[in-house]
Enzyme design. Structure first.
Site, PDB file in Angstrom:
ATOM      1  N   SER A  22      -2.727   7.473  14.907  1.00  0.00           N
ATOM      2  CA  SER A  22      -2.180   6.601  16.571  1.00  0.00           C
ATOM      3  C   SER A  22      -0.850   5.768  16.602  1.00  0.00           C
ATOM      4  O   SER A  22       0.293   6.340  15.989  1.00  0.00           O
ATOM      5  CB  SER A  22      -3.000   6.200  16.682  1.00  0.00           C
ATOM      6  OG  SER A  22      -2.712   6.370  18.771  1.00  0.00           O
ATOM      7  N   HIS A  62      -7.128  12.843  21.757  1.00  0.00           N
ATOM      8  CA  HIS A  62      -6.610  11.958  20.956  1.00  0.00           C
ATOM      9  C   HIS A  62      -8.272  11.045  20.197  1.00  0.00           C
ATOM     10  O   HIS A  62      -8.717  10.465  20.868  1.00  0.00           O
ATOM     11  CB  HIS A  62      -5.876  10.556  21.345  1.00  0.00           C
ATOM     12  CG  HIS A  62      -5.264  10.133  20.994  1.00  0.00           C
ATOM     13  ND1 HIS A  62      -3.956   9.944  19.816  1.00  0.00           N
ATOM     14  CD2 HIS A  62      -5.597   8.442  20.342  1.00  0.00           C
ATOM     15  CE1 HIS A  62      -3.464   9.097  19.411  1.00  0.00           C
ATOM     16  NE2 HIS A  62      -4.433   8.173  19.981  1.00  0.00           N
ATOM     17  N   ASP A 119      -4.310  16.487  23.717  1.00  0.00           N
ATOM     18  CA  ASP A 119      -3.617  14.711  23.339  1.00  0.00           C
ATOM     19  C   ASP A 119      -2.425  14.273  24.308  1.00  0.00           C
ATOM     20  O   ASP A 119      -1.699  15.490  23.949  1.00  0.00           O
ATOM     21  CB  ASP A 119      -3.065  14.669  21.586  1.00  0.00           C
ATOM     22  CG  ASP A 119      -3.509  12.768  21.288  1.00  0.00           C
ATOM     23  OD1 ASP A 119      -3.069  12.678  22.243  1.00  0.00           O
ATOM     24  OD2 ASP A 119      -2.534  12.681  20.470  1.00  0.00           O
TER      25      ASP A 119
END
Length: 801
Positions: free
Chosen positions: A592, A775, A745
């Protein structure tokens, strides 16, 4: 909350969650929708695990006499036979399983540390299968396992078997041990019993610990009685009578002398409490089953206790069941049984159930360590000289019918709230959808609480969010495989994971950067610590997990600079020599926002003449790589699952400033000034996304924003913040790259466009697209998809680093 409780805020939050769940369960039961225990059971099942083997232990599910068991078999070779532990989980006889993550971890750790065969038992549960069914199931498993041919099959020493259990599992363990000791063929095979905060009697439910801890923490008296009564009856008159201590039938007075706390409790626990004689025979009809000592192992005669094996009893000071264990210690010692008593002065009931995400208690780890250490000291040797010992914890470490009127209104309210907070539309191919729905609900609730606190002026959104995340932070704890330590690299805090096994060659090195939207997260976060620890073990690699300053206190480029400075320090030859790292086998990874930072610093290293040692690999796990265009197909498709567009806009803008006008402009995709329009060629999804990801989407030319924002906060146009803005000349010199993207995501298309651009300039790229991914999946412990992604990630690193 008692003053000596460790991590009181975690306990308060957990206690509040349990009380809220109890209230919700009572409401659902009153309107006839679900029984009280069903809601608890449903929530616990969300944390069930599969029988997953690792490098140390083979794990398998099977049956013993048709009773489900989970076996944990150590993989290391051993010349002699092993000890064995039969473990019975708690849950008030109506909840729980060996599949529950904390129980699975406890049994796995026991097998590995003690080098013992561990048998996790899943007896049938009440109220569907009331007493004596759970008791009989445990008896059947123990008798089956103690057969010579079964012990031989699993390489178990028949003289070194222990039966253990926590809470109601401790009740069953104590009762079954008493039975086995009267079996001439089996009694010699059960050498020890370990009872962890056990409930040992239903005769007197007004002992001092019941009075002192009526409201918990964690296990309130009324909840314990409600669930405990379901073990043998669904008659609601029983718990009502029990709460008045008027439940025992005529003819039971002889049992009270065996559980008389005024006789068996040490003076310090009696305090100013006054013993009162019981009132008998108030129930009509009376329940003679309450005379059955299999329900109350503490109420057996001395003659049934004196032949019991070596015993370990752990009690917790702030536990309603404390005095059951204390009285059992006294009675066993009075008849000459060898007893180890481990009293946790700051202990609470159920702490063992909180050794993993989302609530991690240091107390649970201490209890686990004490228990396993005792097993390690007392099981390996068939005969040992024993001395009584008190271990100081401070020192050693429905079906619904005819709903009308108020019930209809209440049902509608509950239904609407449930639909809003629990139900999230999920794609058809999502694995374990209800588990993901529950996590999404928790995140949604946490987000709303943060917004509310911020609106009320109590605290900044991110301060509350960080508080929730800090609950899941763990200390740098070494184990038998990895030494874990904290230090600084160029004044940047890092956590280092060093494999303990000897290596003839230099090791791989991996520099890991946690996610959290540049605002949250830490190397100490449980899931990040677990991943780093596991990476070190599986790859025999030195892992550096770095921290960095966080927004909103520190804005870009502080985060980039911290990571870059720590990485440069690590790439110094003297540092690599210190940790025995091969300079030709160093990789960088991040997920991320950590993937963003990993990509950015990797690009920066290319042009840094001071860095002689280069990276061999970069691994970017669902990375955020640009903030110029927040109207990509993945933003349009996935803005309601996990990360939302509004939250992403807040994180991106907060990376650069606390000025909310940038956040608003980003949300409407009107933040890039016309003079920076040339940058859009680097993030034009109509050029870089494969056809299947473009689908029926149409590319919209950008709406240019006010140049004042860009001049005031130029960071969002900086390649160090948005690595996808790098030109081709810079990209073509990047190392071997691994990119994970997830179909569901919001950041999916950032990663896919980077893959395309890298491939276009000749960089070797492995693109792992998870078709059912979302995610954060890698660090969601307990999700099958998390294990799958982790395995693929480790496999790639193993082959390429």
């Amino acid at each position: 909350m008692p003053e000596n409780i460790e991590e009181p805020w975690k306990i308060r939050i957990t206690d509040a969650a349990i009380k809220t769940t109890s209230l919700m369960a009572m409401i659902l039961e009153k309107i006839g929708l679900k029984s009280f225990e069903t809601l608890y059971a449903t929530l616990i099942k969300l944390d069930y695990t599969q029988p997953i083997s690792d490098e140390n232990v083979t794990v398998m599910d099977t049956t013993f006499s048709d009773i489900p068991v989970r076996l944990y078999l150590p993989k290391r070779k051993r010349e002699s036979q092993r000890p064995a532990v039969i473990y019975i989980h708690g849950g008030a006889f109506v909840l729980g399983s060996y599949k529950h993550t904390p129980m699975d971890l406890l049994n796995r750790w026991t097998a590995n540390k003690v080098d013992a065969v561990v048998v996790g038992v899943d007896p049938r549960l009440a109220p569907q299968y009331p007493f004596p069914a759970p008791y009989e199931d445990v008896v059947s498993v123990v008798k089956f396992f103690l057969q010579d041919k079964i012990l031989a099959k699993y390489g178990v020493d028949p003289n070194r078997v222990c039966i253990s259990g926590d809470s109601s599992g401790g009740t069953l363990a104590a009762g079954v041990t008493q039975l086995i000791q009267n079996d001439p063929e089996l009694k010699s095979k059960l050498k020890a019993q370990a009872l962890i905060y056990p409930g040992l009697q239903l005769v007197d439910v007004s002992v001092p610990s019941h009075r002192e801890y009526e409201h918990g923490p964690l296990l309130p008296w009324k909840v314990a009685i409600k669930l405990g009564c379901l073990y043998f009856t669904q008659d609601r008159a029983i718990p009502q009578a029990m709460m008045k201590n008027q439940h025992m039938p005529h003819g039971s007075m002889h049992l009270f002398k065996l559980v008389n706390w005024s006789t068996f409790l040490p003076e310090e626990y009696k305090k100013n409490h006054v013993y009162t004689e019981p009132i008998l025979g108030r129930l009509n009809p009376s329940y003679s089953i309450l005379l059955d000592t299999r329900l109350s192992p503490l109420a057996v005669n001395d003659s049934q206790l004196q032949n019991l094996p070596l015993t370990y009893i752990l009690t917790c000071q702030h536990d309603i069941l404390r005095d059951d264990g204390l009285m059992y210690v006294s009675r066993l010692r009075n008849v000459g049984v060898k007893v180890f008593h481990d009293h946790m002065e700051d202990g609470i009931h159920g702490a063992l159930s909180f050794m993993a995400s989302p609530i991690y208690l240091k107390l649970g780890i201490r209890i686990k360590d004490n228990y396993i250490n005792w097993l390690e000291e007392n099981l390996p040797k068939a005969v040992r000289k024993f001395q009584h010992s008190n271990i100081s914890a401070a020192k050693k470490n429905v079906q619904l019918e005819n709903i009308m009127g108020r019930k209809t209104i209440l049902l509608l309210i509950v239904g609407v709230l449930g639909a809003y907070y629990v139900y999230t539309p999920l794609p058809d191919n999502i694995e374990e959808p209800w588990k993901l729905m529950w996590v999404t609900t928790c995140l949604k609730t946490m987000t709303h609480l943060c917004h509310l606190a911020e609106l009320l002026g109590i605290s900044h959104f991110m301060d509350i969010a960080r508080f929730f995340m800090s609950i899941q932070e763990v200390p740098p704890t070494s184990d038998e495989n990895v030494t874990v330590m904290e230090t600084t690299f160029n004044n940047v805090p890092v956590r280092i994971y060093l494999p303990k096994r000897k290596s003839e060659t230099l090791r791989r090195g991996l520099f890991y950067i946690h996610g959290g939207g540049w605002h949250m997260g830490s190397a100490a976060f449980f899931d990040i610590d677990f991943l780093s620890r596991w990476t070190a073990v599986m790859l025999d690699a030195v892992v550096i997990s770095t921290n960095y300053r966080l927004a909103p206190e520190h804005h870009f480029p502080s985060q980039f600079e911290d990571v870059y400075n720590a990485l440069k320090w690590f790439l110094n030859q003297d540092v690599l020599d210190k940790y025995s790292v091969d300079p030709e086998r160093i990789g960088i990874s991040g997920e991320s926002a950590g993937g963003n930072l990993a990509a950015a610093v990797t690009q920066q290293l290319i042009d840094d003449p001071d860095v002689k040692i280069k990276l061999k690999t970069q691994s970017l796990i669902y990375p955020a790589l640009q903030c110029l265009d927040l109207d990509l197909p993945s933003y349009r498709e996935n803005s309601n699952l996990g990360l939302t567009k509004s939250f992403v806009a807040r994180l991106w803008s907060g990376y650069f400033t606390t000025d909310r006008s940038l956040e608003k402009a980003m949300f409407f995709n009107q933040h890039v000034p016309v003079e920076s329009s040339h940058l859009f060629k680097f993030v034009n999804w109509s050029s870089f996304l494969p056809e299947k990801f473009r689908k029926g989407h149409f590319y919209k030319s950008p709406t240019y924003g006010n140049s004042k924002l860009a001049k005031k906060y130029p960071g969002f146009l900086d390649v160090r913040a948005a690595p996808l803005l790098a030109d081709d000349n810079r990209l073509r010199n990047l190392p071997l790259t691994y990119v994970i993207t997830c179909q569901y995501d919001i950041l999916r298309d950032d990663g896919i466009m980077y893959v395309t651009r890298l491939q276009n300039v000749g960089v070797r790229v492995t693109h792992n697209h998870i078709e059912d991914g979302f995610h954060g999946a890698l660090v969601y412990r307990g999700f099958k998809i998390g294990y799958r992604i982790e395995k693929q990630y480790m496999s790639w690193l193993s082959e390429n680093l």
